[in-house]
Write a protein that holds these residues in place. Structure first.
Motif, PDB file in Angstrom:
ATOM      1  N   MET A 139      -4.202 -45.172  64.102  1.00 41.44           N
ATOM      2  CA  MET A 139      -4.441 -44.565  62.872  1.00 41.44           C
ATOM      3  C   MET A 139      -2.760 -44.417  62.364  1.00 41.44           C
ATOM      4  N   VAL A 140      -1.686 -44.502  63.038  1.00 43.69           N
ATOM      5  CA  VAL A 140      -0.409 -44.554  62.753  1.00 43.69           C
ATOM      6  C   VAL A 140      -0.789 -45.440  61.505  1.00 43.69           C
ATOM      7  N   PHE A 141      -1.286 -46.566  61.791  1.00 41.00           N
ATOM      8  CA  PHE A 141      -1.255 -48.560  61.455  1.00 41.00           C
ATOM      9  C   PHE A 141      -1.386 -48.263  59.989  1.00 41.00           C
ATOM     10  N   GLY A 142      -3.266 -47.490  60.196  1.00 43.46           N
ATOM     11  CA  GLY A 142      -4.205 -47.419  58.974  1.00 43.46           C
ATOM     12  C   GLY A 142      -2.992 -46.609  57.731  1.00 43.46           C
ATOM     13  N   THR A 143      -2.289 -45.108  58.415  1.00 42.67           N
ATOM     14  CA  THR A 143      -1.519 -43.579  57.414  1.00 42.67           C
ATOM     15  C   THR A 143      -0.103 -45.187  57.051  1.00 42.67           C
TER      16      THR A 143
ATOM     17  N   ALA B 141       0.852 -38.705  62.465  1.00 41.88           N
ATOM     18  CA  ALA B 141       0.672 -38.911  60.251  1.00 41.88           C
ATOM     19  C   ALA B 141       1.756 -38.476  59.536  1.00 41.88           C
ATOM     20  N   THR B 142       2.734 -37.819  60.142  1.00 38.40           N
ATOM     21  CA  THR B 142       3.577 -37.451  59.446  1.00 38.40           C
ATOM     22  C   THR B 142       4.786 -38.287  59.274  1.00 38.40           C
ATOM     23  N   ILE B 143       5.100 -38.587  60.619  1.00 34.38           N
ATOM     24  CA  ILE B 143       5.868 -39.774  60.789  1.00 34.38           C
ATOM     25  C   ILE B 143       6.011 -40.974  60.214  1.00 34.38           C
ATOM     26  N   ALA B 144       4.851 -41.344  60.091  1.00 35.04           N
ATOM     27  CA  ALA B 144       4.048 -42.401  59.825  1.00 35.04           C
ATOM     28  C   ALA B 144       4.204 -42.877  58.065  1.00 35.04           C
ATOM     29  N   HIS B 145       3.833 -41.721  57.219  1.00 35.47           N
ATOM     30  CA  HIS B 145       3.135 -41.720  56.231  1.00 35.47           C
ATOM     31  C   HIS B 145       5.585 -41.586  56.192  1.00 35.47           C
ATOM     32  N   ARG B 146       5.903 -40.253  56.503  1.00 38.44           N
ATOM     33  CA  ARG B 146       7.265 -40.175  56.011  1.00 38.44           C
ATOM     34  C   ARG B 146       7.711 -42.255  55.982  1.00 38.44           C
TER      35      ARG B 146
END
Length: 197
Positions: free
Chosen positions: A45-49, A90-95
Motif C-alpha cells: 500500500m505504501v509503495f502504491g501511494t 498512507a498519510t506519511i507515505a503521501h507526505r
C-alpha cells in the motif's frame, strides 16, 4: 518473554490480515518480528501511494523504504483513536512522496535556470560572472552573520535543494524549529543584502 503476537485476526470471515494496532504496539516496543509483519502488511500500500505521486518506480521504491523506516522510528507516536494504522501510514507515505517531487522539481528548475544562463553571449557571460561573483561574496559575508543552525538550514535548502522535512532530518532538529530558523535566517539575509520588498 513476550507473549505471541496477535498477527492474525481471529474473527469469523477473517482474511488473515494482521491486527495492525496490536502489531504497531509491539513495533513501538522495538519488536523486530512485529515490524516484519507490519512491513509485509503495509509495504504494498505504501509503495502504491508513493508511486501515484512520484510516478518513477525506482524513486518510489526508495521513498517507500524511507516511509517504512519512519514507521519503525515513529511507531510510538501512533494513536489508534486518531485513525487506523493504514491511514496513518498512507498519510506519511503521501507526505514523503510530495516532498520528493518538490525536491526533484527544485533541482530541475535549477538545472533549467543554469541551462538558460549558458545560452547568453560571451559579453553577457562575463558580466554575469562578475555580478555572480560579487553577489556570491556578499551572500557568503551575509551567511557568516547567521547562527550556525540558520546557516546550515539555509545552505541545505537553497544550495542542496532539500525540503524543510529533509533539512530537519539531516540536522536532527524538529521541523518547526527548522522552519523558524530558516525564516529568521532568510530575513537576516534579505536585510544584509539590502533587498527591499
Amino acid at each position: 518473554m513476550n507473549e505471541p503476537l496477535p498477527f492474525r485476526r481471529t474473527t469469523p470471515g477473517s482474511t488473515g490480515y494482521p491486527d495492525l494496532p496490536a502489531v504497531m504496539q509491539r513495533v513501538a516496543e522495538g519488536d523486530k518480528e512485529a515490524f516484519s509483519a507490519l512491513y509485509d502488511a503495509l509495504s504494498p500500500m505504501v509503495f502504491g501511494t508513493v508511486l501515484r505521486v512520484v510516478r518513477d518506480p525506482a524513486q518510489s521504491e526508495e521513498v517507500a523504504q524511507e516511509v517504512m523506516i519512519e514507521l519503525w522510528r515513529q511507531a510510538g507516536r501512533y494513536r489508534s483513536d486518531a485513525g487506523s494504522v493504514t491511514t496513518w501510514a498512507a498519510t506519511i507515505a503521501h507526505r514523503r512522496a510530495v516532498d520528493r517531487v518538490r525536491s526533484a522539481q527544485a533541482a530541475t528548475d535549477r538545472e533549467h535556470a543554469q541551462a538558460a544562463r549558458d545560452h547568453h553571449t560571451a559579453y553577457d557571460d562575463v558580466a554575469e560572472q562578475v555580478e555572480t561573483r560579487l553577489e556570491s561574496e556578499q551572500v557568503r559575508r551575509c551567511l557568516r552573520g547567521l547562527t550556525e543552525l540558520q546557516r546550515q538550514a539555509v545552505t541545505l535548502a537553497y544550495y542542496q535543494g532539500l525540503t524543510y522535512r529533509e533539512v530537519a532530518e539531516t540536522l536532527r532538529t524538529p521541523l518547526p524549529t527548522i522552519k523558524t530558523r530558516m525564516r529568521d535566517g532568510l530575513i537576516r539575509l534579505r536585510d544584509c543584502m539590502g533587498v527591499t520588498t
